[in-house]
Design an enzyme around this catalytic site. Structure first.
Site, PDB file in Angstrom:
ATOM      1  N   SER A 169      75.876   4.082 -17.984  1.00 16.92           N
ATOM      2  CA  SER A 169      76.747   3.882 -19.361  1.00 16.92           C
ATOM      3  C   SER A 169      77.661   4.809 -19.273  1.00 16.92           C
ATOM      4  CB  SER A 169      75.856   3.895 -20.348  1.00 16.92           C
ATOM      5  OG  SER A 169      75.067   2.919 -20.550  1.00 16.92           O
ATOM      6  N   GLU A 173      82.329  -3.372 -15.629  1.00 20.90           N
ATOM      7  CA  GLU A 173      83.296  -2.231 -15.339  1.00 20.90           C
ATOM      8  C   GLU A 173      82.926  -1.635 -13.783  1.00 20.90           C
ATOM      9  OE1 GLU A 173      84.705   1.009 -18.682  1.00 20.90           O
ATOM     10  OE2 GLU A 173      82.536   0.571 -18.431  1.00 20.90           O
ATOM     11  N   HIS A 233      78.687  -1.371 -13.945  1.00 21.16           N
ATOM     12  CA  HIS A 233      78.288  -1.379 -15.289  1.00 21.16           C
ATOM     13  C   HIS A 233      78.448  -2.599 -16.037  1.00 21.16           C
ATOM     14  CE1 HIS A 233      79.034   0.768 -19.413  1.00 21.16           C
ATOM     15  NE2 HIS A 233      77.754   0.328 -19.365  1.00 21.16           N
ATOM     16  N   ASN A 284      82.252   3.065 -23.094  1.00 18.03           N
ATOM     17  CA  ASN A 284      81.570   3.683 -23.920  1.00 18.03           C
ATOM     18  C   ASN A 284      82.287   4.889 -24.624  1.00 18.03           C
ATOM     19  OD1 ASN A 284      78.985   2.530 -24.167  1.00 18.03           O
ATOM     20  ND2 ASN A 284      78.505   2.777 -22.144  1.00 18.03           N
TER      21      ASN A 284
HETATM   22  N1  CAA Z   1      69.641 -12.306 -23.727  1.00 19.01           N
HETATM   23  C1  CAA Z   1      70.250 -13.260 -23.456  1.00 19.01           C
HETATM   24  N2  CAA Z   1      70.952 -14.440 -23.837  1.00 19.01           N
HETATM   25  C2  CAA Z   1      71.163 -13.875 -25.252  1.00 19.01           C
HETATM   26  C3  CAA Z   1      70.717 -12.737 -25.859  1.00 19.01           C
HETATM   27  C4  CAA Z   1      69.901 -11.927 -24.963  1.00 19.01           C
HETATM   28  N3  CAA Z   1      69.399 -10.889 -25.683  1.00 19.01           N
HETATM   29  N4  CAA Z   1      71.023 -12.679 -27.090  1.00 19.01           N
HETATM   30  C5  CAA Z   1      71.826 -13.847 -27.267  1.00 19.01           C
HETATM   31  N5  CAA Z   1      71.879 -14.754 -26.284  1.00 19.01           N
HETATM   32  C6  CAA Z   1      72.621 -15.956 -26.201  1.00 19.01           C
HETATM   33  C7  CAA Z   1      72.008 -17.085 -26.818  1.00 19.01           C
HETATM   34  O1  CAA Z   1      70.938 -17.714 -26.240  1.00 19.01           O
HETATM   35  C8  CAA Z   1      73.177 -18.143 -27.080  1.00 19.01           C
HETATM   36  O2  CAA Z   1      73.613 -18.755 -25.729  1.00 19.01           O
HETATM   37  P1  CAA Z   1      74.105 -20.179 -25.721  1.00 19.01           P
HETATM   38  O3  CAA Z   1      75.664 -19.882 -26.028  1.00 19.01           O
HETATM   39  O4  CAA Z   1      73.717 -20.541 -24.514  1.00 19.01           O
HETATM   40  O5  CAA Z   1      73.505 -20.934 -27.029  1.00 19.01           O
HETATM   41  C9  CAA Z   1      74.515 -16.977 -27.062  1.00 19.01           C
HETATM   42  O6  CAA Z   1      73.986 -15.689 -26.347  1.00 19.01           O
HETATM   43  C10 CAA Z   1      74.907 -16.552 -28.487  1.00 19.01           C
HETATM   44  O7  CAA Z   1      73.780 -16.039 -29.199  1.00 19.01           O
HETATM   45  P2  CAA Z   1      73.205 -16.551 -30.683  1.00 19.01           P
HETATM   46  O8  CAA Z   1      74.012 -17.825 -31.154  1.00 19.01           O
HETATM   47  O9  CAA Z   1      71.902 -16.644 -30.947  1.00 19.01           O
HETATM   48  O10 CAA Z   1      73.766 -15.461 -31.594  1.00 19.01           O
HETATM   49  P3  CAA Z   1      75.194 -14.859 -31.450  1.00 19.01           P
HETATM   50  O11 CAA Z   1      76.408 -15.651 -31.717  1.00 19.01           O
HETATM   51  O12 CAA Z   1      75.309 -13.666 -32.795  1.00 19.01           O
HETATM   52  O13 CAA Z   1      75.686 -13.916 -30.120  1.00 19.01           O
HETATM   53  C11 CAA Z   1      75.520 -11.694 -29.172  1.00 19.01           C
HETATM   54  C12 CAA Z   1      74.483 -12.682 -29.860  1.00 19.01           C
HETATM   55  C13 CAA Z   1      75.997 -12.469 -27.887  1.00 19.01           C
HETATM   56  C14 CAA Z   1      74.467 -10.795 -28.714  1.00 19.01           C
HETATM   57  C15 CAA Z   1      76.783 -11.238 -30.499  1.00 19.01           C
HETATM   58  O14 CAA Z   1      75.954 -10.840 -31.323  1.00 19.01           O
HETATM   59  C16 CAA Z   1      77.380 -10.088 -29.622  1.00 19.01           C
HETATM   60  O15 CAA Z   1      78.368 -10.406 -28.793  1.00 19.01           O
HETATM   61  N6  CAA Z   1      77.110  -8.949 -29.991  1.00 19.01           N
HETATM   62  C17 CAA Z   1      77.793  -7.837 -29.475  1.00 19.01           C
HETATM   63  C18 CAA Z   1      77.198  -7.468 -28.017  1.00 19.01           C
HETATM   64  C19 CAA Z   1      78.000  -6.061 -27.428  1.00 19.01           C
HETATM   65  O16 CAA Z   1      78.952  -5.489 -28.100  1.00 19.01           O
HETATM   66  N7  CAA Z   1      77.659  -5.879 -26.230  1.00 19.01           N
HETATM   67  C20 CAA Z   1      78.167  -4.726 -25.705  1.00 19.01           C
HETATM   68  C21 CAA Z   1      77.359  -3.204 -26.006  1.00 19.01           C
HETATM   69  S1  CAA Z   1      77.670  -2.004 -25.197  1.00 19.01           S
HETATM   70  C22 CAA Z   1      77.132  -1.906 -23.728  1.00 19.01           C
HETATM   71  O17 CAA Z   1      76.602  -2.864 -23.333  1.00 19.01           O
HETATM   72  C23 CAA Z   1      77.552  -0.912 -22.786  1.00 19.01           C
HETATM   73  C24 CAA Z   1      76.615   0.439 -22.579  1.00 19.01           C
HETATM   74  O18 CAA Z   1      76.845   0.869 -21.747  1.00 19.01           O
HETATM   75  C25 CAA Z   1      75.894   0.530 -23.918  1.00 19.01           C
HETATM   76  P1  NAD Z   2      65.500   0.600 -21.069  1.00 19.21           P
HETATM   77  O1  NAD Z   2      65.009   1.726 -21.871  1.00 19.21           O
HETATM   78  O2  NAD Z   2      65.179  -0.791 -21.601  1.00 19.21           O
HETATM   79  O3  NAD Z   2      65.026   0.403 -19.480  1.00 19.21           O
HETATM   80  C1  NAD Z   2      64.748   1.422 -18.661  1.00 19.21           C
HETATM   81  C2  NAD Z   2      63.750   1.016 -17.688  1.00 19.21           C
HETATM   82  O4  NAD Z   2      63.652   2.041 -16.578  1.00 19.21           O
HETATM   83  C3  NAD Z   2      62.231   1.204 -18.251  1.00 19.21           C
HETATM   84  O5  NAD Z   2      61.651   0.084 -18.087  1.00 19.21           O
HETATM   85  C4  NAD Z   2      61.634   2.555 -17.483  1.00 19.21           C
HETATM   86  O6  NAD Z   2      60.308   2.268 -17.363  1.00 19.21           O
HETATM   87  C5  NAD Z   2      62.337   2.427 -16.056  1.00 19.21           C
HETATM   88  N1  NAD Z   2      62.533   3.422 -15.461  1.00 19.21           N
HETATM   89  C6  NAD Z   2      62.568   4.876 -15.756  1.00 19.21           C
HETATM   90  N2  NAD Z   2      62.661   5.705 -14.724  1.00 19.21           N
HETATM   91  C7  NAD Z   2      62.691   5.058 -13.653  1.00 19.21           C
HETATM   92  C8  NAD Z   2      62.412   5.208 -12.403  1.00 19.21           C
HETATM   93  N3  NAD Z   2      62.416   6.396 -11.865  1.00 19.21           N
HETATM   94  N4  NAD Z   2      62.245   4.197 -11.347  1.00 19.21           N
HETATM   95  C9  NAD Z   2      62.199   2.692 -11.754  1.00 19.21           C
HETATM   96  N5  NAD Z   2      62.321   2.452 -13.340  1.00 19.21           N
HETATM   97  C10 NAD Z   2      62.369   3.309 -14.212  1.00 19.21           C
HETATM   98  O7  NAD Z   2      66.944   0.982 -20.737  1.00 19.21           O
HETATM   99  P2  NAD Z   2      68.220   0.091 -20.525  1.00 19.21           P
HETATM  100  O8  NAD Z   2      68.938  -0.243 -22.065  1.00 19.21           O
HETATM  101  O9  NAD Z   2      67.659  -1.254 -19.666  1.00 19.21           O
HETATM  102  O10 NAD Z   2      69.009   0.990 -19.872  1.00 19.21           O
HETATM  103  C11 NAD Z   2      69.079   1.163 -18.438  1.00 19.21           C
HETATM  104  C12 NAD Z   2      70.416   1.840 -17.844  1.00 19.21           C
HETATM  105  O11 NAD Z   2      71.593   0.823 -18.259  1.00 19.21           O
HETATM  106  C13 NAD Z   2      70.862   3.151 -18.544  1.00 19.21           C
HETATM  107  O12 NAD Z   2      71.403   3.887 -17.500  1.00 19.21           O
HETATM  108  C14 NAD Z   2      71.778   2.785 -19.493  1.00 19.21           C
HETATM  109  O13 NAD Z   2      72.469   3.820 -19.910  1.00 19.21           O
HETATM  110  C15 NAD Z   2      72.409   1.453 -18.700  1.00 19.21           C
HETATM  111  N6  NAD Z   2      72.962   0.506 -19.957  1.00 19.21           N
HETATM  112  C16 NAD Z   2      72.651   0.315 -21.025  1.00 19.21           C
HETATM  113  C17 NAD Z   2      73.044  -0.803 -21.769  1.00 19.21           C
HETATM  114  C18 NAD Z   2      72.492  -0.968 -23.303  1.00 19.21           C
HETATM  115  O14 NAD Z   2      73.095  -1.810 -24.054  1.00 19.21           O
HETATM  116  N7  NAD Z   2      71.086  -0.882 -23.336  1.00 19.21           N
HETATM  117  C19 NAD Z   2      74.280  -1.457 -21.517  1.00 19.21           C
HETATM  118  C20 NAD Z   2      74.933  -1.240 -20.094  1.00 19.21           C
HETATM  119  C21 NAD Z   2      74.224   0.040 -19.275  1.00 19.21           C
END
Ligand code: CAA
Ligand code: NAD
Length: 284
Positions: free
Chosen positions: A119, A152, A140, A190
């Site tokens: 991330s 990304e 990503h 992020n």
């Molecule tokens: N896994 C798989 N599919 C999922 C799901 C999940 N966890 N959650 C929801 N879905 C699917 C549903 O099955 C549904 O599919 P259909 O369109 O085929 O029916 C669709 O997504 C919409 O779901 P819902 O109607 O149940 O719910 P919603 O309209 O509230 O949408 C959401 C759910 C798509 C998660 C929405 O709330 C959303 O976009 N949230 C924000 C997500 C976001 O910002 N993600 C980025 C996080 S940051 C990141 O990823 C980067 C990082 O490194 C941390």
């Molecule tokens: P998670 O905690 O759901 O899963 C991580 C998994 O990795 C666990 O099942 C753990 O047992 C496994 N693991 C740890 N060390 C390991 C190793 N040495 N070999 C094999 N498996 C190992 O975490 P997540 O949310 O799936 O995040 C995973 C990666 O993806 C991180 O780098 C995170 O920053 C990135 N990411 C997360 C998100 C998010 O929204 N959670 C979105 C984009 C990217």
């Protein structure tokens, strides 16, 4: 560069999502984690997602079965010997990723691309643990992987054009939109998202409003699909903290200091949805 066999390291929420979309695009997938029960949890999640798609009439039972058959569970990193690309989605920790990449470099065939779903961590630093920095890249995905369109693509200093093109092409085969960004802490996604989440946590910490009300403001006022605290729980509070620490350390700027309340929750094991408790309480 042909990519038929994909290995995914880490079967958590991101790894299982990546394995699902790869298998649905016709790739042979190895899904690897440290223990059988971690891999099985990932496989179960994929099965549930596909079952929902069957219920909605998006795929049929045969397509679901064919997708599941393309995914091979593994607890052995040595399975990398079969891969054209390995996508690492283990925990967001530099030491863990460096160890994984050093081992993958020894085990994967010479032509294999080594990608990370990090991330926020520097791709160039991860690549430096290998003897194939030209084949190391950031791929990503966003959470939930089957739904979100963005990938990304982050090139390290030495990543080749050929590898970057192959990863772009792979993202398109998954029906995703790749966007290339430079190798800076947090990339674009992020660097913009996580300080907003951290600031939302500060508003709770300072008693400005409750988590419910902070979320309501951002959902109803800014049309965000999820409020920032619901989103933080969804991402995982451990991952949020690691990302803030990477931004803080990487830029040396105190505007990225993680909120003490975020640290406290992570220390308590309140990691959000995945542990059943974060800013909210969930059924596990
Ligand atoms: N896994 C798989 N599919 C999922 C799901 C999940 N966890 N959650 C929801 N879905 C699917 C549903 O099955 C549904 O599919 P259909 O369109 O085929 O029916 C669709 O997504 C919409 O779901 P819902 O109607 O149940 O719910 P919603 O309209 O509230 O949408 C959401 C759910 C798509 C998660 C929405 O709330 C959303 O976009 N949230 C924000 C997500 C976001 O910002 N993600 C980025 C996080 S940051 C990141 O990823 C980067 C990082 O490194 C941390
Ligand atoms: P998670 O905690 O759901 O899963 C991580 C998994 O990795 C666990 O099942 C753990 O047992 C496994 N693991 C740890 N060390 C390991 C190793 N040495 N070999 C094999 N498996 C190992 O975490 P997540 O949310 O799936 O995040 C995973 C990666 O993806 C991180 O780098 C995170 O920053 C990135 N990411 C997360 C998100 C998010 O929204 N959670 C979105 C984009 C990217």
């Amino acid at each position: 560069m042909k990519i038929d066999k994909v290995m995914v390291i880490g079967a958590g929420q991101m790894g299982s999502g990546i394995a699902q979309v790869m298998a649905q695009a016709g790739k042979d997938v190895i899904l690897q984690d440290l223990k059988d029960n971690f891999v099985n949890r990932g496989i179960q999640k994929i099965e549930q997602n596909l079952a929902k798609q069957v219920d909605k009439g998006k795929i049929d039972e045969e397509q679901k079965e064919a997708t599941m058959l393309r995914i091979k569970p593994s607890t052995e990193i040595a399975s990398a010997k079969e891969a054209d690309i390995v996508i690492e989605a283990a925990v967001e920790n530099m030491e863990v990723k460096k160890n994984v990449f050093a081992r993958l470099d020894d085990l994967a065939p010479p032509h294999a691309i080594l990608a990370t779903n990090t991330s926020s961590l520097p791709i160039t630093e991860i690549a430096a643990t290998t003897k194939r920095a030209d084949k190391v890249i950031g791929m990503h995905f966003m959470n939930p992987v089957p739904v979100m369109k963005l990938v990304e693509v982050i090139r390290g200093l030495a990543t080749s054009d050929e590898v970057s093109d192959a990863v772009y092409d792979l993202a398109k085969q998954l029906n995703k939109t790749p966007v290339e960004v430079n190798d800076f802490p947090g990339f674009v996604s992020n660097r913009v998202l996580m300080p907003m989440i951290n600031e939302a946590i500060y508003t709770v910490y300072e008693g400005v409003a409750s988590p419910e009300d902070v979320d309501k403001v951002m959902q109803l006022g800014m049309n965000h699909p999820m409020g920032p605290l619901t989103l933080a729980d969804f991402i995982g509070l451990d991952t949020c903290l690691y990302i803030m620490e990477t931004l803080h350390e990487g830029f040396g700027d105190d505007k990225y200091r993680p909120c003490p309340l975020l640290r406290k929750y992570v220390k308590a094991g309140w990691l959000g949805r995945k542990t059943g408790r974060g800013f909210y309480v969930y059924d596990t």
